[in-house]
Design an enzyme around this catalytic site. Structure first.
Site, PDB file in Angstrom:
ATOM      1  N   PRO A   1     -30.267  -5.052  -4.834  1.00  0.00           N
ATOM      2  CA  PRO A   1     -31.490  -4.296  -5.189  1.00  0.00           C
ATOM      3  C   PRO A   1     -31.609  -3.856  -7.396  1.00  0.00           C
ATOM      4  O   PRO A   1     -30.262  -3.641  -7.863  1.00  0.00           O
ATOM      5  CB  PRO A   1     -31.105  -2.938  -4.650  1.00  0.00           C
ATOM      6  CG  PRO A   1     -30.065  -3.561  -3.484  1.00  0.00           C
ATOM      7  CD  PRO A   1     -29.898  -4.685  -4.560  1.00  0.00           C
TER       8      PRO A   1
ATOM      9  N   SER B   1     -18.348 -16.575  -8.307  1.00  0.00           N
ATOM     10  CA  SER B   1     -19.879 -17.617  -7.984  1.00  0.00           C
ATOM     11  C   SER B   1     -21.092 -16.728  -9.803  1.00  0.00           C
ATOM     12  O   SER B   1     -21.097 -17.563 -10.385  1.00  0.00           O
ATOM     13  CB  SER B   1     -20.699 -17.477  -7.266  1.00  0.00           C
ATOM     14  OG  SER B   1     -21.194 -15.724  -6.696  1.00  0.00           O
TER      15      SER B   1
ATOM     16  N   ASN C   1     -28.849  -9.911 -15.009  1.00  0.00           N
ATOM     17  CA  ASN C   1     -27.729 -10.410 -15.414  1.00  0.00           C
ATOM     18  C   ASN C   1     -27.211  -9.924 -16.862  1.00  0.00           C
ATOM     19  O   ASN C   1     -25.913  -9.937 -17.125  1.00  0.00           O
ATOM     20  CB  ASN C   1     -27.715 -11.383 -15.901  1.00  0.00           C
ATOM     21  CG  ASN C   1     -28.896 -11.962 -16.205  1.00  0.00           C
ATOM     22  OD1 ASN C   1     -29.178 -11.675 -17.453  1.00  0.00           O
ATOM     23  ND2 ASN C   1     -30.650 -13.029 -15.979  1.00  0.00           N
TER      24      ASN C   1
ATOM     25  N   HIS D   1     -20.452   4.626 -11.503  1.00  0.00           N
ATOM     26  CA  HIS D   1     -21.368   4.745 -13.600  1.00  0.00           C
ATOM     27  C   HIS D   1     -21.373   6.141 -13.980  1.00  0.00           C
ATOM     28  O   HIS D   1     -21.743   6.245 -14.705  1.00  0.00           O
ATOM     29  CB  HIS D   1     -23.153   4.888 -11.824  1.00  0.00           C
ATOM     30  CG  HIS D   1     -24.405   3.904 -12.276  1.00  0.00           C
ATOM     31  ND1 HIS D   1     -24.865   4.124 -11.402  1.00  0.00           N
ATOM     32  CD2 HIS D   1     -23.276   2.264 -12.018  1.00  0.00           C
ATOM     33  CE1 HIS D   1     -25.934   2.775 -11.196  1.00  0.00           C
ATOM     34  NE2 HIS D   1     -24.087   1.604 -11.327  1.00  0.00           N
TER      35      HIS D   1
ATOM     36  N   ASP E   1     -16.770 -14.348  -5.088  1.00  0.00           N
ATOM     37  CA  ASP E   1     -16.319 -15.933  -4.969  1.00  0.00           C
ATOM     38  C   ASP E   1     -16.078 -15.856  -6.412  1.00  0.00           C
ATOM     39  O   ASP E   1     -16.015 -17.128  -6.904  1.00  0.00           O
ATOM     40  CB  ASP E   1     -16.766 -16.542  -3.998  1.00  0.00           C
ATOM     41  CG  ASP E   1     -18.240 -16.800  -5.080  1.00  0.00           C
ATOM     42  OD1 ASP E   1     -18.738 -15.492  -5.027  1.00  0.00           O
ATOM     43  OD2 ASP E   1     -19.169 -17.729  -3.675  1.00  0.00           O
TER      44      ASP E   1
ATOM     45  N   GLY F   1     -20.847 -12.874  -1.988  1.00  0.00           N
ATOM     46  CA  GLY F   1     -19.537 -12.465  -1.517  1.00  0.00           C
ATOM     47  C   GLY F   1     -18.516 -12.933  -2.461  1.00  0.00           C
ATOM     48  O   GLY F   1     -19.055 -13.004  -3.576  1.00  0.00           O
TER      49      GLY F   1
END
Ligand code: HEM
Ligand SMILES: *[C@@H]1O[C@H](CO)[C@@H](O)[C@H](O)[C@H]1NC(C)=O
Ligand SMILES: CC(=O)N[C@H]1CO[C@H](CO)[C@@H](O)[C@@H]1O
Length: 312
Positions: A154, A70, A88, A184, A68, A66
């Site tokens: 994904p 993180s 990442n 995109h 948040d 969610g």
């Protein structure tokens, strides 16, 4: 009786206030939105690619636990954070969030969440690039967990059906998913994310041969070069992405498949033909994306530094 009263205060009261709303900081930090906007504007003036960076960061934040924040947490000896996960490496823009946070902490300490900063900064950058202007609800709280093992987004070679299921599990419809992929229209992809489509002997027949030749050449150079996801107007937030994939000029396999899959191609044609509908739809879809599994009320915390939990 006493127990019932306590129950009321601890369970019902927090819930009563636990909602996102437009202008959440209007009294607690009246300048919150203008501070974020200024930081984004300054960065945009010298780096137009910040819009792509923030959009991708916002998605990668919301798609894991969610929205948040993180994704912003740095790894420590004891914990390998979301940042380190496969997708990442190329998420960027962390320094802009840190800059906005520093200014916000000076103006209103411990008040504005990092999750809201990502959301607001993305909103402002989209507008600067020619995208829709929209109000976005705030009041998110920052999460207390960031773990590489939670990252299960994904990839660019995941089939449309599986990708749709992923979005559906977050409450996002297939049409909204196609709308969000319109992001995109800005930004780039590195060869490592699409070079499987190029391979000499058996190039992907769904890619335009001229684009294929261009990308084969690009990707033969050293390092991991990048190319615009929207080959025509990479810095403009418009509906050109959809026209490009209709013309077989999608760079990522998933982008190209959106124009071919029976469940998504109708939406693609619709947005390619109607820029205004795309802009309005995008505003709605990204506001909805920004509400995925948010922490509110007194859940989580307001981080003092976006890259570390307060307890550290
Ligand atoms: C499961 C769905 C998605 C997949 C598989 C996917 C995949 C990718 C990949 C492989 C890249 C290239 C990364 C790189 O080479 O650095 C990329 C870039 C990007 N993605 Fe997505 N994406 C998805 C959904 C989204 C969504 C929902 C948004 C935003 C609403 C988004 C916004 C972006 C942007 C703006 C970039 C360019 C980043 C930059 O230039 O730094 N993507 N995406
Ligand atoms: C988190 O990591 C980034 C990049 O590695 C670094 O610039 C930043 O200072 C770190 N944050 C903290 C609070 O140490
Ligand atoms: C910056 C960063 O954390 N990059 C990592 C992204 O994921 C790849 C593959 O899992 C790692 O090798 C990188 O170190």
């Amino acid at each position: 009786m006493k127990i019932k009263i306590l129950y009321f205060y601890f369970i019902l009261l927090p819930l009563a206030f636990a909602d996102l709303k437009v202008g959440f900081y209007a009294s607690s930090c009246p300048k919150a939105e203008s501070i974020v906007k200024k930081v984004v504007q300054n960065r945009f003036n010298r780096d137009k690619s910040i819009t792509a960076a923030l959009l991708r960061m916002h998605f990668h934040d919301c798609a894991v636990r969610g929205c948040d924040a993180s994704i912003l947490i740095n790894s420590t000896k004891a914990n390998t954070a979301e940042k380190e996960a496969g997708a990442n490496g190329s998420v960027r823009g962390y320094d802009l969030i840190d800059e906005a946070k520093k200014t916000l902490e000076a103006a209103c300490p411990s008040t504005v969440s990092c999750a809201d900063i990502i959301t607001l900064a993305t909103r402002d950058a989209v507008a600067l690039s020619g995208g829709p202007q929209y109000d976005v609800p705030t009041g998110r709280r920052d999460g207390l967990v960031s773990n590489i093992d939670d990252v299960n987004i994904p990839g660019p070679n995941t089939p449309v059906s599986v990708t749709s299921q992923f979005f559906a599990s977050k409450g996002i419809t297939t049409q909204e998913m196609v709308t969000l992929f319109g992001a995109h229209t800005v930004g780039v992809a590195h060869c490592s994310f699409f070079d499987g489509r190029l391979s000499g002997a058996k190039p992907d027949p769904t890619m335009d041969p001229a684009l294929n030749a261009k990308l084969v050449k690009l990707c033969s150079s050293r390092g991991d070069p990048a190319t615009p996801l929207d080959q025509k107007s990479s810095f403009v937030f418009d509906n050109e992405f959809y026209e490009q994939i209709l013309a077989k000029k999608g760079v990522l396999l998933i982008d190209q498949q959106l124009a071919l899959d029976a469940t998504t191609k109708g939406f693609v044609s619709d947005f390619a033909a109607n820029g205004d509908k795309f802009q309005k739809g995008f505003a709605n879809a990204i506001v909805k994306m920004g509400e995925i599994d948010v922490l509110v009320g007194n859940q989580g915390e307001i981080r003092r530094k976006c890259s570390v939990f307060n307890r550290n």
